[in-house]
Design a protein around this motif. Structure first.
Motif, PDB file in Angstrom:
ATOM      1  N   GLN A   1     -74.267  99.516 -23.031  1.00 41.74           N
ATOM      2  CA  GLN A   1     -74.914  98.285 -22.615  1.00 41.74           C
ATOM      3  C   GLN A   1     -75.913  97.728 -23.482  1.00 41.74           C
TER       4      GLN A   1
ATOM      5  N   PHE B   1     -74.782  94.029 -18.411  1.00 42.68           N
ATOM      6  CA  PHE B   1     -73.448  94.412 -18.219  1.00 42.68           C
ATOM      7  C   PHE B   1     -72.400  93.656 -18.231  1.00 42.68           C
TER       8      PHE B   1
ATOM      9  N   HIS C   1     -70.106  93.245 -13.185  1.00 45.15           N
ATOM     10  CA  HIS C   1     -71.228  93.140 -12.419  1.00 45.15           C
ATOM     11  C   HIS C   1     -71.137  94.107 -11.318  1.00 45.15           C
TER      12      HIS C   1
ATOM     13  N   ALA D   1     -73.385  96.881 -12.510  1.00 43.43           N
ATOM     14  CA  ALA D   1     -75.119  96.802 -12.179  1.00 43.43           C
ATOM     15  C   ALA D   1     -75.236  96.758 -10.901  1.00 43.43           C
TER      16      ALA D   1
ATOM     17  N   HIS E   1     -78.086  99.635  -9.488  1.00 37.80           N
ATOM     18  CA  HIS E   1     -79.147  99.206  -8.588  1.00 37.80           C
ATOM     19  C   HIS E   1     -78.967  99.823  -7.200  1.00 37.80           C
TER      20      HIS E   1
ATOM     21  N   LEU F   1     -81.945  93.182  -9.527  1.00 34.14           N
ATOM     22  CA  LEU F   1     -80.781  92.978  -9.896  1.00 34.14           C
ATOM     23  C   LEU F   1     -80.357  91.400  -9.975  1.00 34.14           C
TER      24      LEU F   1
ATOM     25  N   TRP G   1     -76.928  91.930 -14.666  1.00 33.10           N
ATOM     26  CA  TRP G   1     -78.284  92.613 -15.416  1.00 33.10           C
ATOM     27  C   TRP G   1     -79.078  93.349 -14.313  1.00 33.10           C
ATOM     28  N   LEU G   2     -79.772  94.326 -14.905  1.00 33.32           N
ATOM     29  CA  LEU G   2     -80.768  95.159 -14.265  1.00 33.32           C
ATOM     30  C   LEU G   2     -81.930  94.864 -14.986  1.00 33.32           C
TER      31      LEU G   2
END
Length: 341
Positions: A272, A285, A288, A291, A295, A307, A313-314
């Motif tokens: 990533q 990422f 989805h 991610a 999370h 999140l 994305w995180l």
């Protein structure tokens, strides 16, 4: 429409059945090392705030901006919500360039004020479409992508928008870790937002600033008079903005923490993209669902991350001490062992 934000630990606690005080909250970009506020004198609590208390002078020195162009706010969020309405009143409805990925309160506020949104994915795209915009919002650095514009790019955008009497709003809430946002020589159509909550770890104080020469600055100041920012917030801000020794130590803490966090995430999330803006590090990422799974896996271990609104994305805030770093490291190892990364 309610938007997602970091924090909200009570929601996480109820969802995962974990006691509130058991969580490691990494969901915000607020520094885990707060400015050590001295005991606030009783007179500060008992008296109404006064405009000539030294706060604006301290802000002018810290932000390297003319004192006459600075408005103190009860948090920069106030300006994010109020500016679009002021712009519609003074300049009419308009086409606004806003980040496609970024702090979503900007887009919502401009849309609710009746403006047309034009979403851009990066600064290069914004430069390409600026000729068709009336105003634009740049988040500097972007939260969560960490993209930053150099001064030449910002000046060029401001010049292009000025052809149509347009404004460039620069949200520099996270810029303390990346010096170089000075407004002294910027065009009159640039507005800059600064926040005391992030770098100083004082989000609960609700103190920020709007810097610029546009009429909208005076408009917001008029809305806040006579006592828009509390006396304790102003008193604390004066101390924090003037404490150069603490600020230097905070810069070093954040730099070291960001380096360690980025290295740890790069080791675990090998496939990533990992980016850092100092106070937060984001992992992007392609999938989805991945991610979301990470999370949730971290939340099951009482580690709360942010999140992304698009699920791709995180965002991780900085762990504040060795215990927090160890907890995060162990949780990420568990995530890796389960094959989620």
């Amino acid at each position: 429409m309610a938007l997602n934000h970091g924090g909200r630990l009570r929601v996480a606690s109820a969802r995962y059945g974990i006691a509130l005080d058991a969580w490691l909250d990494l969901s915000t970009g607020i520094a885990p090392w707060s400015y050590p506020v001295p005991a606030v004198p009783s007179r500060v609590w008992a008296r109404l705030p006064e405009a000539d208390d030294g706060l604006i002078a301290a802000a002018a020195d810290y932000y390297q901006a003319p004192a006459g162009e600075i408005a103190a706010l009860p948090g920069s969020q106030f300006a994010i919500q109020a500016l679009p309405k002021a712009v519609r009143t003074t300049r009419g409805p308009a086409r606004i360039g806003v980040p496609a990925v970024g702090y979503t309160e900007h887009a919502q506020a401009w849309a609710m004020a009746g403006h047309e949104l034009v979403r851009y994915h990066d600064l290069a795209e914004l430069e390409g479409i600026a000729v068709a915009l009336d105003h634009a919002v740049v988040i500097q650095p972007n939260n969560p992508t960490a993209e930053q514009a150099d001064s030449v790019t910002l000046a060029g955008l401001a010049d292009e928008l000025a052809r149509r009497d347009g404004l460039l709003l620069v949200d520099a809430a996270f810029a303390d870790c990346n010096p170089g946002i000075h407004t002294t020589a910027w065009p009159a159509n640039v507005l800059v937002l600064r926040s005391v909550g992030k770098f100083f770890g004082l989000a609960g104080v609700r103190l920020g600033f709007l810097i610029g020469r546009a009429p909208e600055v005076a408009c917001l100041q008029a809305q806040l008079r006579p006592w828009g920012v509390s006396h304790p917030a102003r008193w604390i801000g004066c101390h924090a903005l003037a404490d150069r020794a603490w600020q230097a130590a905070q810069q070093a803490r954040i730099a070291a923490g960001a380096h360690a966090l980025t290295r740890r995430l790069e080791t675990v999330c090998l496939q990533q993209a990992v980016v850092s803006a100092g106070l937060f590090t984001s992992v992007f990422f392609d999938d989805h669902e991945q991610a979301g799974r990470i999370h949730a896996a971290l939340a099951e271990q009482a580690i709360w991350t942010r999140l992304g609104d698009n699920g791709r994305w995180l965002r991780f805030g900085l762990p504040g001490d060795g215990t927090a770093q160890t907890r995060l490291g162990a949780a990420l190892e568990t995530v890796a062992e389960r094959g989620l990364c």
